[in-house]
Design an enzyme around this catalytic site. Structure first.
Site, PDB file in Angstrom:
ATOM      1  N   LYS A 253       0.841  -1.194   0.000  1.00 15.69           N
ATOM      2  CA  LYS A 253       0.000   0.000   0.000  1.00 15.69           C
ATOM      3  C   LYS A 253       0.877   1.244   0.000  1.00 15.69           C
ATOM      4  CE  LYS A 253      -3.636  -2.045   2.802  1.00 15.69           C
ATOM      5  NZ  LYS A 253      -4.372  -1.962   4.049  1.00 15.69           N
TER       6      LYS A 253
HETATM    7  N1  GLU Z   1      -6.981  -3.528  10.116  1.00 18.79           N
HETATM    8  C1  GLU Z   1      -6.131  -4.684  10.039  1.00 18.79           C
HETATM    9  C2  GLU Z   1      -5.416  -4.642   8.711  1.00 18.79           C
HETATM   10  O1  GLU Z   1      -5.835  -3.917   7.844  1.00 18.79           O
HETATM   11  C3  GLU Z   1      -6.967  -5.943  10.150  1.00 18.79           C
HETATM   12  C4  GLU Z   1      -6.242  -7.064  10.762  1.00 18.79           C
HETATM   13  C5  GLU Z   1      -7.154  -8.227  11.081  1.00 18.79           C
HETATM   14  O2  GLU Z   1      -7.860  -8.662  10.161  1.00 18.79           O
HETATM   15  O3  GLU Z   1      -7.152  -8.664  12.217  1.00 18.79           O
HETATM   16  O4  GLU Z   1      -4.423  -5.279   8.515  1.00 18.79           O
END
Ligand code: GLU
Length: 515
Positions: A253
């Site tokens: 990203k």
């Molecule tokens: N917000 C986390 C990410 O984007 C999610 C991680 C999870 O799925 O536990 O990596």
């Protein structure tokens, strides 16, 4: 119990290809089993905690047709679905761990912690922090914490193995002695992500945690949180990363801006984007879902491509319509090694899906692109629609993306033809070309029915009668009437333009090329 799977995006302002592929795997499993797919928003990072950074993500999901059963905008029985609104839940869970002897306050300062680490490095031993109050009795810890709130650490059980029975990676183990005592609440009361996600997944009754491989190392600590909180473990599946095209580097990203190459910028500009508009958005590049929508890909093709990215149904099928994918998806056929992102394959699939789209739907899909390019107005007449439909039919499988209507359709919809200099030089200034046009004009004017088969016959008869090869005529006639060298079949083009326009443009071309 039915499957409850979730995707937990942070509001970043765009829906990344790698992320949405993980989301799709969750979604497929939920849909296959009649379970639920939940969107939870990981918005504790204050700086990015803005609703405008979430909207593009929700829009992307909606465009792809990946509907969510619980989460933002739709609600659900286990809300709130935003981490920023769940602080009291994290606090309550942390207090439970404190009261049951699974957590303790740690008053050490950053300087003290740094000194500990330095000493461990000097002694060449792996550094794991255990705070001084680790063995203080639970009620004493509660009292200390109430008197003087501070960082709260989880008391990692020692001399054990933390086991993650991963549905993709297999059984993964980690000795807990090597895991430090992780912070669960900061001194200011905010929860650490690793802890918050467990509290959320328990509260939301998540049965399957399918997420990026990078989270596997955190899962060893997370498993211990579940056990300490007395909650059943969900099934875990850690999905391998997606790599950049032809590379062993992760499609990250962070540096996705580099995918906005000069070529991609040019593509966007040919469909009506200005440089300023392109630069005002950070999601217009092939690493995000928005790009594909803006280029006019069919969402079904994008979903098919993402589903195949690291998962295979049978080792050979590429075209897998969604109902079949829902039926056949299994995590054990997700490849254990990284997948490679291949935009060419996605483009090919887009063409396959477009071939199957009924003509009226193709026309509908093309209209926004024609509008944006100023080739049609807000509303169109029946005659305009019929003309666009004729262009779409004539272009046939050349239209792989809705934006492809522009190179094929523009010449028919502009009131005036735009002559491409190179085409004029090559085809109209060629010796004899203008004579051919002059002599062919009366035949065109007299041609009884101005449809493709009649025009085809007319040109071939004319060529035969005048000792010409059809090619000698096709090229100058095409450039004279459409301004360019490529396009739909010539006879379809002439029929769509109509006699009057054809004759007018040929006169115009003769004047231009003989000037
Ligand atoms: N917000 C986390 C990410 O984007 C999610 C991680 C999870 O799925 O536990 O990596």
């Amino acid at each position: 119990m039915s499957i409850r799977a979730r995707f937990a995006p942070s509001p970043t302002g765009y829906l990344h290809i790698g992320g949405v592929r993980t989301a799709l795997f969750n979604w497929l499993l939920a849909r296959q089993t009649g379970g639920q797919f939940i969107l939870r928003i990981d918005d504790t990072d204050n700086e990015r905690n803005r609703s405008e950074a979430l909207q593009p993500i929700l829009d992307g999901f909606r465009w792809l047709g990946l509907t969510w059963d619980e989460g933002p905008e739709v609600g659900g029985p286990y809300g709130p679905y935003y981490q920023s609104q769940r602080g009291d839940r994290y606090h309550a869970a942390a207090m439970k761990l404190l009261e049951t002897g699974h957590a303790y306050p740690d008053y050490l300062t950053r300087e003290q912690l740094d000194a500990e680490k330095k000493a461990a490095d000097a002694a060449k031993v792996a550094y794991v922090h255990r705070g001084p109050h680790r063995d203080t009795p639970a009620d004493e810890c509660v009292r200390l914490f109430q008197d003087k709130p501070t960082t709260l650490r989880f008391k990692m059980p020692l001399a054990q193995e933390s086991v993650v029975a991963d549905l993709i990676c297999g059984e993964c183990r980690q000795r807990t002695d090597l895991l430090g005592d992780p912070v669960i609440l900061r001194a200011d009361g905010r929860a650490l992500y690793n802890f918050a996600t467990v509290v959320d997944d328990i509260d939301l009754k998540i049965t399957h945690v399918i997420r990026a491989r990078e989270h596997l190392p955190n899962t060893y600590s997370q498993v211990q949180f579940y056990l300490a909180l007395g909650a059943p473990l969900p099934q875990f599946a850690h999905v391998p990363v997606v790599n950049e095209p032809n590379s062993k580097k992760k499609l990250s990203k962070r540096d996705m801006a580099k995918f906005l190459t000069a070529e991609i910028r040019q593509k966007l500009k040919t469909i009506g984007w200005t440089d300023a508009e392109i630069d005002s958005r950070d999601d217009l590049n092939p690493a995000t879902v928005a790009y594909y929508r803006e280029m006019g890909y069919l969402p079904a093709a994008v979903v098919n491509y993402l589903g195949r990215l690291g998962w295979s149904m049978d080792d050979h099928s590429e075209y897998i319509p969604l109902p079949q994918m829902i039926e056949r998806f299994t995590l054990d056929r997700v490849n254990d090694s990284p997948a490679s992102f291949d935009p060419n394959k996605l483009y090919w699939l887009a063409g396959e899906y477009m071939k199957l789209l009924p003509i009226p739907e193709k026309v509908d899909g093309c209209l926004p692109f024609l509008r944006r390019a100023g080739l049609i107005g807000e509303t169109i007449t029946d005659a305009e629609r019929a003309k666009i439909e004729a262009i779409v039919v004539a272009a046939g499988d050349r239209i792989k993306l809705f934006s492809d209507i522009l190179p094929y359709g523009a010449t028919f919809l502009r009131p005036e033809v735009i002559y491409e200099t190179k085409a004029v030089e090559k085809r109209l200034k060629k010796p004899g070309a203008l004579d051919i046009l002059r002599n062919f004009l009366p035949a065109l004017e007299a041609c009884e029915s101005f449809d493709a088969p009649a025009l085809d016959k007319l040109l071939h008869d004319f060529a035969t009668n005048n000792g010409l090869k059809p090619g000698d005529m096709v090229h100058p006639v095409r450039v004279a009437t459409t301004g360019v060298e490529v396009g739909v079949g010539l006879f379809d083009a002439l029929a769509i333009l109509g006699r009057e326009t054809v004759v007018r443009r040929i006169h115009q071309a003769i004047a231009l090329a003989s000037a």
